[in-house]
Enzyme design. Sequence first.
Site, PDB file in Angstrom:
ATOM      1  N   ARG A 138      11.473   0.079 -10.587  1.00  0.00           N
ATOM      2  CA  ARG A 138      12.629   0.579  -9.822  1.00  0.00           C
ATOM      3  C   ARG A 138      13.300   1.765 -10.499  1.00  0.00           C
ATOM      4  NH1 ARG A 138      14.687  -5.343  -8.610  1.00  0.00           N
ATOM      5  NH2 ARG A 138      13.560  -5.534 -10.551  1.00  0.00           N
ATOM      6  N   GLU A 152      14.476 -14.282 -21.983  1.00  0.00           N
ATOM      7  CA  GLU A 152      15.038 -15.631 -22.097  1.00  0.00           C
ATOM      8  C   GLU A 152      13.937 -16.609 -22.557  1.00  0.00           C
ATOM      9  OE1 GLU A 152      17.084 -16.719 -18.548  1.00  0.00           O
ATOM     10  OE2 GLU A 152      17.684 -18.664 -19.370  1.00  0.00           O
TER      11      GLU A 152
HETATM   12  P1  AMP Z   1      17.751  -6.450 -18.729  1.00  0.00           P
HETATM   13  O1  AMP Z   1      16.596  -6.111 -19.629  1.00  0.00           O
HETATM   14  O2  AMP Z   1      18.240  -7.841 -18.888  1.00  0.00           O
HETATM   15  O3  AMP Z   1      18.857  -5.415 -18.816  1.00  0.00           O
HETATM   16  O4  AMP Z   1      17.189  -6.441 -17.257  1.00  0.00           O
HETATM   17  C1  AMP Z   1      17.036  -5.261 -16.581  1.00  0.00           C
HETATM   18  C2  AMP Z   1      15.855  -5.294 -15.628  1.00  0.00           C
HETATM   19  O5  AMP Z   1      15.770  -6.514 -14.887  1.00  0.00           O
HETATM   20  C3  AMP Z   1      15.989  -4.181 -14.637  1.00  0.00           C
HETATM   21  O6  AMP Z   1      14.727  -3.548 -14.502  1.00  0.00           O
HETATM   22  C4  AMP Z   1      16.441  -4.846 -13.360  1.00  0.00           C
HETATM   23  O7  AMP Z   1      15.757  -4.297 -12.274  1.00  0.00           O
HETATM   24  C5  AMP Z   1      16.097  -6.311 -13.519  1.00  0.00           C
HETATM   25  N1  AMP Z   1      17.228  -7.217 -13.224  1.00  0.00           N
HETATM   26  C6  AMP Z   1      17.862  -8.019 -14.108  1.00  0.00           C
HETATM   27  N2  AMP Z   1      18.837  -8.721 -13.527  1.00  0.00           N
HETATM   28  C7  AMP Z   1      18.852  -8.372 -12.224  1.00  0.00           C
HETATM   29  C8  AMP Z   1      19.660  -8.743 -11.077  1.00  0.00           C
HETATM   30  N3  AMP Z   1      20.651  -9.638 -11.161  1.00  0.00           N
HETATM   31  N4  AMP Z   1      19.387  -8.136  -9.889  1.00  0.00           N
HETATM   32  C9  AMP Z   1      18.396  -7.228  -9.803  1.00  0.00           C
HETATM   33  N5  AMP Z   1      17.602  -6.847 -10.822  1.00  0.00           N
HETATM   34  C10 AMP Z   1      17.819  -7.403 -12.032  1.00  0.00           C
END
Ligand code: AMP
Length: 179
Positions: free
Chosen positions: A61, A98
């Site tokens: 994305r 996680e």
């Molecule tokens: P993080 O590494 O935890 O910052 O997760 C970021 C990635 O996970 C991004 O590529 C987001 O597209 C996806 N992501 C994590 N949480 C969500 C959420 N609540 N809604 C949509 N996409 C999410």
Amino acid sequence: MLVDEVKETIRQVPDFPKKGIQFLDITTGVKNYDAFKAMIDFLYNEFKDKNVNYVAGIESRGFVFGAPLALMLGAGFIMIRKPHKLPAETISETYDLEYGSDTIHMHADAIKEGDNVVVVDDLLATGGTATAACKLVQKAGGNVEAAAFPIELTPLKGADKITKETGVRVVSMMKYDLD
Ligand code: AMP
């Protein structure tokens, strides 16, 4: 379009991909021309005077937002991808999830010493993915101008993690009080 109007175009799907996650679905945002344009314009205005050489988008994305931003900035676009997707020699970073871990790759020759790079993804949650992407660019000798996102889930403190671990500043357009 105002920020609150753009927010209304982002569909929220409860319990996806698993129970307890409130998924912010950008497909409904980018389908709306005015909302999509507002998100790209926001990012463009943040970086138009920053002499950006490359926008590095995180699969998949991050490509949706990173590629048009790169064109508007007059910068090249770099793909940060999941394993086994890039054809030439790569460098990689592994980060904790996680449960388990994930790895992202970038072509070893994508960036040269001193290039100024903006890292882009659709959404900042815990910051694990973007921190790894910033480390990849830094490992290649690039300067990360910022890590930038249309959406930030502020309670997860991803921005603090990115800045603490890489020194990179974070830019986001729409803040959500969700975790
Ligand atoms: P993080 O590494 O935890 O910052 O997760 C970021 C990635 O996970 C991004 O590529 C987001 O597209 C996806 N992501 C994590 N949480 C969500 C959420 N609540 N809604 C949509 N996409 C999410």
